[in-house]
Design a protein around this motif. Structure first.
Motif, mmCIF file in Angstrom:
data_model
loop_
_atom_site.group_PDB
_atom_site.id
_atom_site.type_symbol
_atom_site.label_atom_id
_atom_site.label_comp_id
_atom_site.label_asym_id
_atom_site.label_seq_id
_atom_site.Cartn_x
_atom_site.Cartn_y
_atom_site.Cartn_z
ATOM 1 N N GLY A 121 0.815 -1.223 0.000
ATOM 2 C CA GLY A 121 0.000 0.000 0.000
ATOM 3 C C GLY A 121 0.841 1.262 0.000
ATOM 4 N N VAL A 122 2.157 1.135 0.111
ATOM 5 C CA VAL A 122 3.053 2.303 0.085
ATOM 6 C C VAL A 122 4.254 1.964 -0.799
ATOM 7 N N TYR A 123 4.897 3.016 -1.335
ATOM 8 C CA TYR A 123 6.052 2.776 -2.199
ATOM 9 C C TYR A 123 7.301 2.419 -1.392
ATOM 10 N N TRP A 124 7.408 2.994 -0.216
ATOM 11 C CA TRP A 124 8.677 2.840 0.514
ATOM 12 C C TRP A 124 8.436 2.795 2.008
ATOM 13 N N VAL A 125 9.154 1.965 2.687
ATOM 14 C CA VAL A 125 9.204 1.978 4.156
ATOM 15 C C VAL A 125 10.674 1.860 4.558
ATOM 16 N N TRP A 126 10.991 2.360 5.721
ATOM 17 C CA TRP A 126 12.395 2.306 6.152
ATOM 18 C C TRP A 126 12.681 0.964 6.822
ATOM 19 N N ASP A 127 12.464 -0.074 6.032
ATOM 20 C CA ASP A 127 12.690 -1.456 6.435
ATOM 21 C C ASP A 127 14.213 -1.715 6.413
ATOM 22 N N PRO A 128 14.742 -2.614 7.269
ATOM 23 C CA PRO A 128 16.205 -2.834 7.286
ATOM 24 C C PRO A 128 16.790 -3.190 5.923
ATOM 25 N N ARG A 129 16.097 -4.085 5.175
ATOM 26 C CA ARG A 129 16.684 -4.486 3.890
ATOM 27 C C ARG A 129 16.651 -3.334 2.890
ATOM 28 N N LEU A 130 15.554 -2.597 2.877
ATOM 29 C CA LEU A 130 15.449 -1.478 1.929
ATOM 30 C C LEU A 130 16.485 -0.403 2.258
ATOM 31 N N THR A 131 16.633 -0.133 3.547
ATOM 32 C CA THR A 131 17.558 0.922 3.960
ATOM 33 C C THR A 131 19.013 0.540 3.660
ATOM 34 N N THR A 132 19.387 -0.720 3.975
ATOM 35 C CA THR A 132 20.772 -1.133 3.714
ATOM 36 C C THR A 132 21.047 -1.191 2.204
ATOM 37 N N THR A 133 20.017 -1.570 1.431
ATOM 38 C CA THR A 133 20.189 -1.594 -0.036
ATOM 39 C C THR A 133 20.419 -0.184 -0.561
ATOM 40 N N LEU A 134 19.616 0.746 -0.077
ATOM 41 C CA LEU A 134 19.759 2.145 -0.509
ATOM 42 C C LEU A 134 21.165 2.659 -0.177
ATOM 43 N N LEU A 135 21.628 2.325 1.026
ATOM 44 C CA LEU A 135 22.969 2.756 1.439
ATOM 45 C C LEU A 135 24.036 2.185 0.508
ATOM 46 N N SER A 136 23.886 0.908 0.181
ATOM 47 C CA SER A 136 24.870 0.259 -0.671
ATOM 48 C C SER A 136 24.898 0.896 -2.062
ATOM 49 N N VAL A 137 23.710 1.137 -2.620
ATOM 50 C CA VAL A 137 23.652 1.760 -3.951
ATOM 51 C C VAL A 137 24.273 3.155 -3.889
ATOM 52 N N MET A 138 24.031 3.862 -2.774
ATOM 53 C CA MET A 138 24.600 5.211 -2.642
ATOM 54 C C MET A 138 26.134 5.163 -2.593
ATOM 55 N N VAL A 139 26.691 4.106 -1.995
ATOM 56 C CA VAL A 139 28.160 3.968 -1.965
ATOM 57 C C VAL A 139 28.677 3.793 -3.399
ATOM 58 N N TYR A 140 27.994 2.942 -4.189
ATOM 59 C CA TYR A 140 28.440 2.737 -5.576
ATOM 60 C C TYR A 140 28.258 4.012 -6.415
ATOM 61 N N VAL A 141 27.162 4.741 -6.141
ATOM 62 C CA VAL A 141 26.965 6.010 -6.852
ATOM 63 C C VAL A 141 28.116 6.958 -6.494
ATOM 64 N N ALA A 142 28.508 6.960 -5.217
ATOM 65 C CA ALA A 142 29.613 7.829 -4.776
ATOM 66 C C ALA A 142 30.908 7.458 -5.506
ATOM 67 N N VAL A 143 31.150 6.144 -5.679
ATOM 68 C CA VAL A 143 32.362 5.699 -6.387
ATOM 69 C C VAL A 143 32.336 6.212 -7.832
ATOM 70 N N VAL A 144 31.176 6.031 -8.485
ATOM 71 C CA VAL A 144 31.057 6.432 -9.901
ATOM 72 C C VAL A 144 31.197 7.947 -10.054
ATOM 73 N N VAL A 145 30.517 8.692 -9.178
ATOM 74 C CA VAL A 145 30.564 10.155 -9.263
ATOM 75 C C VAL A 145 31.991 10.641 -8.986
ATOM 76 N N MET A 146 32.636 10.026 -7.995
ATOM 77 C CA MET A 146 34.007 10.426 -7.668
ATOM 78 C C MET A 146 34.954 10.201 -8.849
ATOM 79 N N ARG A 147 34.816 9.029 -9.477
ATOM 80 C CA ARG A 147 35.678 8.727 -10.624
ATOM 81 C C ARG A 147 35.395 9.674 -11.794
ATOM 82 N N ALA A 148 34.122 10.082 -11.919
ATOM 83 C CA ALA A 148 33.748 10.930 -13.055
ATOM 84 C C ALA A 148 34.228 12.373 -12.873
#
Lengths: 95, 238
Positions: free
Chosen positions: B109-136
Motif C-alpha cells: 500500500g506504500v512505495y517505501w518503508v524504512w525497512d532494514p533491507r530497503l535501507t541497507t540496499t539504498l545505502l549500498s547503492v549510494m556507496v556505488y553512486v559515490a564511487v562512480v561520481v568520484m571517478r567521473a
C-alpha cells in the motif's frame, strides 16, 4: 428529490434537471464535504497492471539507455583514438 | 586503431537476448500471478526485481575484486574492472530500487518503508553512486583511483549485511526464498525465477565486460593523447 428515494437504475437528480431544462441544483453548504479524513485500513486500489507495465518499462528504458550511452561513448573514444594514432603516424613520418 | 573484439562477446550478446526474450514470454504469458496479499499481478515484478538484486551483488563482487586487486597491484585491467563493477552495480541497484517500490505499492500500500533491507540496499547503492561520481569528477590520477578502489571495497562489505538483514532485524520485506521462506508454490514460478537469475547473470557479465572495455579504451586514449602532446605540444587537447 430526496436522494434516498432513488431506486436502483434511476437517473441522478442533476440529469433529471437537465432533461427538464432547469439548471442543476447545487448542493447546500451543509451537504458539501468540509473535511477529508483518511480511511484507516483501506484497500489498495492502484492498478496492478499499470504498476507491472510501469516497472518493466522503467527497467528496460534504464537498461537500454545505459547500453546506448556505453555504445556512444565507445564510438567517440574509438574515433578519437584513431585520430590520435593518425596524427602520431604523421608526426613520426615528419620526424 | 581498433582492437579486434573477442568472438565470445557476440555469443554472450545473442545468448543474453535469447534468454531475456524467453523470460519475458514466461513472465507475461506463462507464470500465474501470486495471491492478492503479495501484490497479485504486480507480484510478477518479482521475476525481474530479485534477479536485479542478485546482479547488483555480482557487479559489486566484480568491483570488490577489481578494487582489491588494484590496491595490491595497480594495473589498468584491475582499475577497469573496479570501475565497470561499480557502474553496473549502480544500474542494477537502480533497477531494483525502481521495481521494488512499484511492487510494494500494491503489496504493502506504500512505495517505501524504512525497512532494514530497503535501507541497507539504498545505502549500498549510494556507496556505488559515490564511487562512480568520484571517478567521473575528480580525474583519473593514481590517488583518485586508489581512493575509489578503497571505497569500492568498503561498499561491497555492506552486501552481506543487506542479504542477512531480513533474518536479523525483521521488517516488511518478504523472505520467500532461503532460510525461513515458504518458497514458490507453482513449478512455473520456480522455472521463471531460475530463468531470471540466468538472464541477469548473462546481462551482468555483458555489461561489466562492455564497461571494462570502455574504461580500458578511455585509458588507452588518454595515454595516446599524452604521447601526442609530448611530440606536439600545440595540439588541440580536445
Amino acid at each position: 428529490m430526496n436522494p434516498s428515494s432513488l431506486q436502483p437504475g434511476s437517473p441522478p437528480p442533476a440529469a433529471l434537471a437537465l432533461v427538464a431544462g432547469a439548471p442543476p441544483a447545487a448542493g447546500t453548504p451543509e451537504e458539501r464535504s468540509t473535511e477529508f479524513v483518511a480511511v484507516q485500513g483501506g484497500t489498495e486500489t492502484t492498478s496492478a497492471e499499470a504498476l507491472l507495465v510501469t516497472a518493466y518499462f522503467v527497467m528496460w528504458a534504464a537498461l537500454l539507455g545505459f547500453v546506448f550511452l556505453t555504445w556512444r561513448r565507445q564510438s567517440k573514444l574509438e574515433a578519437r583514438l584513431e585520430g590520435i594514432h593518425t596524427e602520431l603516424a604523421r608526426l613520426g613520418r615528419k620526424g | 586503431m581498433k582492437r579486434a573484439a573477442s568472438p565470445l562477446f557476440p555469443l554472450l550478446l545473442l545468448g543474453t537476448a535469447g534468454v531475456f526474450s524467453t523470460l519475458l514470454y514466461w513472465i507475461f504469458l506463462v507464470v500465474p500471478p501470486a495471491q492478492e496479499a503479495a501484490g497479485g499481478l504486480a507480484q510478477k515484478i518479482f521475476y525481474f526485481h530479485v534477479p536485479s538484486a542478485y546482479a547488483m551483488y555480482l557487479s559489486g563482487v566484480a568491483c570488490f575484486l577489481g578494487s582489491a586487486a588494484y590496491l595490491a597491484s595497480p594495473r589498468e585491467k584491475w582499475n577497469a574492472l573496479a570501475r565497470a563493477g561499480a557502474e553496473c552495480a549502480c544500474v542494477f541497484g537502480l533497477l531494483m530500487l525502481t521495481s521494488g517500490p512499484l511492487w510494494a505499492k500494491k503489496a504493502w500500500g506504500v512505495y517505501w518503508v524504512w525497512d532494514p533491507r530497503l535501507t541497507t540496499t539504498l545505502l549500498s547503492v549510494m556507496v556505488y553512486v559515490a564511487v562512480v561520481v568520484m571517478r567521473a569528477f575528480t580525474g583519473d590520477g593514481e590517488a583518485e583511483r586508489k581512493f575509489a578502489a578503497a571505497l569500492g571495497v568498503l561498499g561491497t562489505v555492506n552486501l552481506p549485511i543487506i542479504h542477512y538483514s531480513v533474518n536479523k532485524w525483521g521488517g516488511n520485506h518478504p523472505t520467500v526464498i532461503g532460510k525461513g521462506g515458504g518458497g514458490l508454490s507453482h513449478p512455473d514460478m520456480k522455472t521463471t525465477l531460475a530463468m531470471g537469475f540466468l538472464a541477469m547473470t548473462l546481462l551482468a557479465l555483458l555489461l561489466v565486460w562492455m564497461r571494462a572495455r570502455l574504461a580500458l579504451l578511455a585509458s588507452r586514449t588518454a595515454q595516446a593523447q599524452e604521447e601526442l602532446w609530448a611530440l606536439s605540444p600545440d595540439q588541440d587537447p580536445t
